[in-house]
Design an enzyme around this catalytic site. Structure first.
Site, PDB file in Angstrom:
ATOM      1  CB  SER A 236      -0.937  -0.009   1.204  1.00  0.00           C
ATOM      2  OG  SER A 236      -0.199   0.083   2.401  1.00  0.00           O
TER       3      SER A 236
ATOM      4  CB  VAL B   2       0.737   5.232   3.884  1.00  0.00           C
ATOM      5  CG1 VAL B   2       1.370   5.798   5.150  1.00  0.00           C
ATOM      6  CG2 VAL B   2      -0.157   6.288   3.239  1.00  0.00           C
ATOM      7  CB  CYS B   3       2.567   0.096   4.096  1.00  0.00           C
ATOM      8  SG  CYS B   3       1.165   0.095   5.235  1.00  0.00           S
ATOM      9  CB  THR B   4       5.279   1.508  -0.381  1.00  0.00           C
ATOM     10  OG1 THR B   4       4.499   0.351  -0.697  1.00  0.00           O
ATOM     11  CG2 THR B   4       6.507   1.573  -1.274  1.00  0.00           C
TER      12      THR B   4
ATOM     13  CG  MET C 243       7.515  -1.250   5.317  1.00  0.00           C
ATOM     14  SD  MET C 243       8.086  -1.780   6.956  1.00  0.00           S
ATOM     15  CE  MET C 243       7.282  -0.557   7.999  1.00  0.00           C
TER      16      MET C 243
END
Length: 155
Positions: free
Chosen positions: A41, A43-45, A48
């Site tokens: 997703s 924002v998660c990309t 991370m």
């Protein structure tokens, strides 16, 4: 609920190579546990990849990053490979650890039964104690990376 000053709940979760990894492996080291909502997703990309890009600095501070989501190992592997993540990404597909840390977000995007982890960061010290905690109810909100780095520098 896990709070600062408490022992970090132990876990054993599957990594992207189908190996079981535990918090015990990191005893005697500082650990940044980053619970993220969903592999790949946007924002998660970004989150991370920020930890990936800060990896050298985090390592110099004696800490390790572990990403945890309720995605399975295959989705996490595709995500980790696509983003060249240089730290373990663990799948909590039963959401047990997510519940143990009290960061379960039920019904993500109002989809009944689609549970995910709240975006959250815990720093666990060498003795296994939670020394930093940040949890967001808003899946679009990123952690304060500078605050995390500053905290690691102090500890």
């Amino acid at each position: 609920m896990v709070n600062v000053g408490q022992k970090a709940p132990p876990f054993t979760l599957v990594d992207t190579e189908l190996k079981m990894r535990s918090l015990d492996e990191f005893k005697g080291k500082k650990v940044v546990l980053s619970f993220f909502v969903a592999a790949s997703s946007p924002v998660c990309t970004k989150e991370m990849c920020t930890f990936r890009d800060e990896w050298n600095e985090i390592s110099k501070l004696g800490a390790h990053v572990i990403g945890i989501s309720n995605d399975g190992p295959f989705a996490n592997k595709a995500f980790a490979e696509a983003q060249h993540l240089n730290f373990p990404v663990l799948g909590d597909y039963k959401s047990k650890t997510i519940r143990d840390y009290d960061v379960l977000m039920p019904d993500l995007l109002h989809v009944k039964g689609y549970d995910a982890a709240k975006r959250s960061v815990f720093i666990v010290d060498e003795a296994g104690t939670v020394v930093y905690k940040w949890v967001s109810d808003n899946p679009l909100l990123e952690p304060n990376y500078q605050e995390i780095m500053d905290f690691l520098k102090k500890k």
